[in-house]
Design an enzyme around this catalytic site. Structure first.
Site, short mmCIF file in Angstrom:
data_model
loop_
_atom_site.label_atom_id
_atom_site.label_comp_id
_atom_site.label_asym_id
_atom_site.label_seq_id
_atom_site.Cartn_x
_atom_site.Cartn_y
_atom_site.Cartn_z
N TRP A 129 0.80 -1.22 0.00
CA TRP A 129 0.00 0.00 0.00
C TRP A 129 0.84 1.27 0.00
CZ3 TRP A 129 1.96 1.86 4.42
CH2 TRP A 129 2.30 0.95 5.42
N LYS A 153 -2.50 -7.65 -8.11
CA LYS A 153 -3.27 -7.79 -6.87
C LYS A 153 -2.73 -6.71 -5.93
CE LYS A 153 -3.72 -8.93 -3.09
NZ LYS A 153 -4.06 -7.93 -2.04
N PRO A 154 -3.40 -5.53 -5.93
CA PRO A 154 -2.91 -4.45 -5.07
C PRO A 154 -3.26 -4.73 -3.63
CG PRO A 154 -4.96 -3.80 -6.13
CD PRO A 154 -4.64 -5.18 -6.64
N GLY A 204 6.36 -6.61 -0.59
CA GLY A 204 5.62 -6.56 0.67
C GLY A 204 6.50 -7.02 1.81
N GLU A 226 10.51 -8.65 -3.25
CA GLU A 226 11.04 -7.36 -2.79
C GLU A 226 10.45 -7.12 -1.40
OE1 GLU A 226 13.24 -5.75 -4.40
OE2 GLU A 226 13.07 -6.29 -6.50
N LEU A 227 11.27 -7.28 -0.36
CA LEU A 227 10.70 -7.36 0.99
C LEU A 227 11.13 -6.20 1.90
CD1 LEU A 227 11.29 -11.22 1.29
CD2 LEU A 227 9.34 -10.02 0.30
N CYS A 260 10.26 1.41 2.02
CA CYS A 260 11.04 0.22 2.40
C CYS A 260 12.52 0.53 2.58
CB CYS A 260 10.85 -0.88 1.37
SG CYS A 260 11.30 -0.34 -0.30
N GLU A 356 11.17 -3.75 11.78
CA GLU A 356 10.85 -2.69 10.82
C GLU A 356 9.70 -1.83 11.40
OE1 GLU A 356 9.11 -3.95 7.07
OE2 GLU A 356 10.25 -2.41 6.00
P1 NAD Z 1 2.09 -7.36 3.17
O1 NAD Z 1 3.09 -8.43 3.07
O2 NAD Z 1 1.17 -7.36 4.32
O3 NAD Z 1 1.13 -7.37 1.87
C1 NAD Z 1 1.66 -7.21 0.57
C2 NAD Z 1 0.65 -7.79 -0.43
O4 NAD Z 1 0.57 -9.20 -0.27
C3 NAD Z 1 -0.77 -7.26 -0.25
O5 NAD Z 1 -1.32 -7.05 -1.52
C4 NAD Z 1 -1.46 -8.41 0.47
O6 NAD Z 1 -2.86 -8.44 0.29
C5 NAD Z 1 -0.79 -9.61 -0.19
N1 NAD Z 1 -0.85 -10.87 0.56
C6 NAD Z 1 -0.96 -11.07 1.90
N2 NAD Z 1 -0.93 -12.41 2.18
C7 NAD Z 1 -0.78 -13.05 0.99
C8 NAD Z 1 -0.65 -14.43 0.62
N3 NAD Z 1 -0.67 -15.42 1.51
N4 NAD Z 1 -0.49 -14.72 -0.69
C9 NAD Z 1 -0.44 -13.74 -1.63
N5 NAD Z 1 -0.57 -12.42 -1.33
C10 NAD Z 1 -0.72 -12.09 -0.04
O7 NAD Z 1 2.88 -5.97 3.06
P2 NAD Z 1 2.31 -4.49 3.20
O8 NAD Z 1 1.97 -4.25 4.63
O9 NAD Z 1 1.26 -4.26 2.16
O10 NAD Z 1 3.58 -3.63 2.78
C11 NAD Z 1 4.57 -3.19 3.69
C12 NAD Z 1 5.84 -4.01 3.51
O11 NAD Z 1 6.27 -3.93 2.15
C13 NAD Z 1 7.00 -3.50 4.34
O12 NAD Z 1 7.65 -4.58 4.96
C14 NAD Z 1 7.92 -2.85 3.32
O13 NAD Z 1 9.27 -2.81 3.68
C15 NAD Z 1 7.68 -3.71 2.13
N6 NAD Z 1 8.06 -3.04 0.88
C16 NAD Z 1 9.16 -3.48 0.21
C17 NAD Z 1 9.57 -2.84 -0.95
C18 NAD Z 1 10.80 -3.30 -1.71
O14 NAD Z 1 10.97 -2.91 -2.86
N7 NAD Z 1 11.67 -4.10 -1.12
C19 NAD Z 1 8.82 -1.75 -1.45
C20 NAD Z 1 7.71 -1.34 -0.74
C21 NAD Z 1 7.32 -1.99 0.42
#
Ligand code: NAD
Length: 482
Positions: A129, A153-154, A204, A226-227, A260, A356
Site C-alpha cells: 500500500w 493484486k494491489p 511486501g 522485494e521485501l 522500504c 521494521e
Molecule cells: P504485506 O506483506 O502485508 O502485503 C503485501 C501484499 O501481499 C498485499 O497485496 C497483500 O494483500 C498480499 N498478501 C498477503 N498475504 C498473501 C498471501 N498469503 N499470498 C499472496 N498475497 C498475499 O505488506 P504491506 O503491509 O502491504 O507492505 C509493507 C511491507 O512492504 C513493508 O515490509 C515494506 O518494507 C515492504 N516493501 C518493500 C519494498 C521493496 O521494494 N523491497 C517496497 C515497498 C514496500
C-alpha cells in the site's frame, strides 16, 4: 490536525470465479500481445503513458484521496518516478531484449548459437500500500514490454489507484482486452493469483514473502521478492553534518516513513553525536504537517491503520527502556496522523532498533567503533538499504560495499529507485531477485537457447553412431583444443 480525506477501507474480495475469469482473459490477451513486435509494444506503452498524463490531476487526486500523501511526494515519488522507469525500459527494450549471439567452441564453427527472450505468459504483481501507483505501474511496464499479460493484486488498503489505472488502460484502446487486469481483495485473493500465473513479482513484508516463495516453489514458477528493510545510516565523526542531518530527516519522514528503503536507525560516531542530534532535532521541529492540498505540508498521514499500532508500540517501548523520545504521539487516531518522532539514545534491545517500524519514527544511537557496528549489522537478517556518511569518500565506499545490503549509498540515500539502470532489491531476508536494470526486463522472459546448423546441409556429424576408437580420439582432441 485532521486529514480531510478519509482513508481507504478494504473493498469486497473478488470471488474465485471472478479471479479465474480474469486469469483466463489475461491468457487470451497475452496470445495476441506476444504477436506484437517489440516496436509496437514500445509505441503502445508510450502512447498509453501520454494518454494517462492528460489526466495527471485526476490521478494525483485519486492517490491523494487514498493515501493522504503531500502533493510534492505524489508528483515526484509516484508519477515522475514511474515515468523514469517507463523511459528507461522503452528506450532500452531493443538493446536488452534483442537476440544475443554467443560464442561457441570452434569445432561447432558451422552452427549459429544465440539466446532469445520469450515472454513467460501471465505475470502476477502482488503489491503493497505504500506506493500504490509507482510499484504496480513501474513493474507492469517491463512485464508488458516483454510480451506478457499482467494481473495486479494491489493491497486491499489501496485499490482505488490501481483500479483507476486499469480503467485508463482499458479506455485507451491501445491494447488487447484483458492485457492488464486487477484482482482486488486480501491475502486469499493474492494466493489465488499466485496459483494461476506463470511468474510472480511480490513486493511486501518478509513474512508474506515467505508464503509466496513456498507457493511458487510448489508450482515451480519464478518468484521475485522485494521485501522489508531496516536501513542503518552510519554517520562518521567527519560526516558533512548539514547534509547528513537533513538527509536523515528526509530519508525517514518522506512518505511519512512508509518507504522500504527509508532510514530506520542512525549510528553516529560518538564525538559527533551531540552535534548531530541537535541538528536532527532542529530539522524535526521545522517539519510542517497539515492537511494542505498543495506544497504547504511535508508530512501526510499513515496509509494502513495497522501501522499506527506499530508506531505506538515502538515509541512506548523506547520510552520505557530509557530513551529520550521527541514526539511519539498519535495526533488523530481516526485520520491516522502520527507525530514525526525521534528516539534519541536508542539501544539495541529496543523494538525500533530491531523490527521494521515503517512509520514516522527514527532511532539514533551513539557508537564507538564503526567497523564493529558494520560487522554487527551484517549479522542481522535484513539487507535492503544502508548508507555511510563521511567526507572520506574512499573509506565511505569501502565501508558501504562491506555491508550486506542490496542498496548502499555514500552520503546519499533513496535515489537507487530513480537510477533505473541499477538493480533494485535486497540481500538476506530483504528479498530474492532484483527489479530494474537490464536484468529486470529480462527476468520477465524465458531464455530460449537456439542452435542452428548451417552447413554442410546433408552431412551427418562424425560423433554420431556408429562409435569407433579413431573417431573418439579425434573428437577428444578437438574438444580439448576448443
Ligand atoms: P504485506 O506483506 O502485508 O502485503 C503485501 C501484499 O501481499 C498485499 O497485496 C497483500 O494483500 C498480499 N498478501 C498477503 N498475504 C498473501 C498471501 N498469503 N499470498 C499472496 N498475497 C498475499 O505488506 P504491506 O503491509 O502491504 O507492505 C509493507 C511491507 O512492504 C513493508 O515490509 C515494506 O518494507 C515492504 N516493501 C518493500 C519494498 C521493496 O521494494 N523491497 C517496497 C515497498 C514496500
Amino acid at each position: 490536525m485532521r486529514d480531510p480525506v478519509p482513508h481507504s477501507v478494504p473493498v469486497r474480495d473478488h470471488s474465485s470465479q471472478e479471479i479465474a475469469d480474469r486469469l483466463g482473459r489475461g491468457r487470451e490477451a497475452q496470445a495476441h500481445w506476444r504477436a506484437y513486435s517489440l516496436s509496437q509494444r514500445v509505441r503502445a506503452l508510450r502512447a498509453f503513458h501520454e494518454f494517462l498524463r492528460k489526466d495527471r490531476e485526476r490521478l494525483i487526486s485519486v492517490i491523494r484521496e487514498e493515501t493522504g500523501k503531500p502533493r510534492a511526494e505524489i508528483e515526484a515519488m509516484e508519477l515522475d518516478a514511474a515515468e523514469m522507469i517507463l523511459k528507461f525500459f522503452t528506450r532500452g527494450a531493443h538493446r536488452i531484449l534483442r537476440d544475443r549471439a554467443v560464442p561457441r567452441p570452434w569445432v561447432l564453427f558451422n552452427k549459429r548459437a544465440y539466446v532469445r527472450y520469450a515472454p513467460r505468459g501471465l505475470v502476477g504483481l502482488v503489491t503493497p500500500w505504500n506506493m500504490p501507483y509507482l510499484i504496480p505501474f513501474g513493474d507492469a511496464v517491463p512485464a508488458l514490454l516483454s510480451g506478457n499479460a499482467v494481473v495486479i493484486k494491489p493491497s486491499e488498503w489501496t485499490t482505488k489507484t490501481v483500479l483507476y489505472l486499469e480503467d485508463r488502460f482499458n479506455a485507451c484502446g491501445l491494447f488487447p482486452e484483458g492485457l492488464l487486469q486487477v484482482c482486488v481483495g486480501g491475502g486469499t485473493v493474492g494466493k489465488a493469483v499466485v496459483e494461476g500465473v506463470d511468474m510472480v513479482l511480490f513486493t511486501g513484508s518478509t513474512a508474506t514473502g515467505r508464503k509466496i516463495a513456498r507457493a511458487a516453489a510448489e508450482r515451480l514458477i519464478p518468484a521475485v521478492l522485494e521485501l522489508g528493510g531496516k536501513h542503518p545510516m552510519i554517520v562518521a565523526k567527519d560526516a558533512p553534518m548539514k547534509r547528513a542531518s537533513k538527509a536523515a530527516v528526509w530519508g525517514r519522514f518522506a512518505n511519512s516513513g512508509q518507504i522500504c528503503v527509508g532510514v530506520e536507525r542512525i549510528f553516529v560516531e560518538r564525538p559527533a553525536y551531540r552535534e548531530f542530534c541537535e541538528a536532527l532535532e532542529t530539522e524535526l521541529k521545522a517539519l510542517r504537517q497539515n492537511a494542505d492540498d498543495g506544497y504547504g505540508t511535508d508530512l501526510g498521514r499513515l496509509i494502513f491503520p495497522g501501522q499506527l499500532a506499530v508506531f505506538e508500540r515502538h515509541a512506548a517501548d523506547a520510552a520505557e527502556k530509557g530513551a529520550r523520545v521527541v514526539g511519539g504521539k498519535v495526533l488523530d487516531r481516526e485520520g491516522l496522523v502520527a507525530e514525526p518522532t525521534i528516539v534519541f539514545d536508542a539501544t539495541g534491545d529496543m523494538l525500533c532498533m530491531r523490527e521494521e517500524t515503517f512509520g514516522p519514527l527514527l532511532a539514533v544511537s551513539p557508537v564507538d567503533n564503526i567497523d564493529a557496528t558494520v560487522r554487527a549489522l551484517n549479522d542481522e537478517s535484513f539487507g535492503l538499504a544502508a548508507s555511510v556518511w563521511t567526507r572520506d569518500l574512499r573509506r565511505g565506499e569501502a565501508l558501504a560495499v562491506s555491508m550486506q545490503s542490496g542498496l548502499v549509498g555514500v552520503n546519499d540515500l533513496l535515489t537507487h529507485y530513480a537510477v533505473c539502470a541499477l538493480p533494485f532489491g535486497g540481500m538476506k531476508q530483504s528479498g530474492l531477485g532484483r527489479r530494474h536494470s537490464d536484468d529486470g526486463l529480462r527476468m520477465f522472459c524465458e531464455q530460449q537457447s537456439v542452435i542452428v546448423h548451417e552447413f554442410p546441409a546433408n552431412q551427418p556429424e562424425f560423433w554420431w553412431f556408429p562409435y569407433a576408437r579413431f573417431k573418439s580420439a579425434i573428437l577428444s582432441w578437438l574438444l580439448r583444443a576448443s
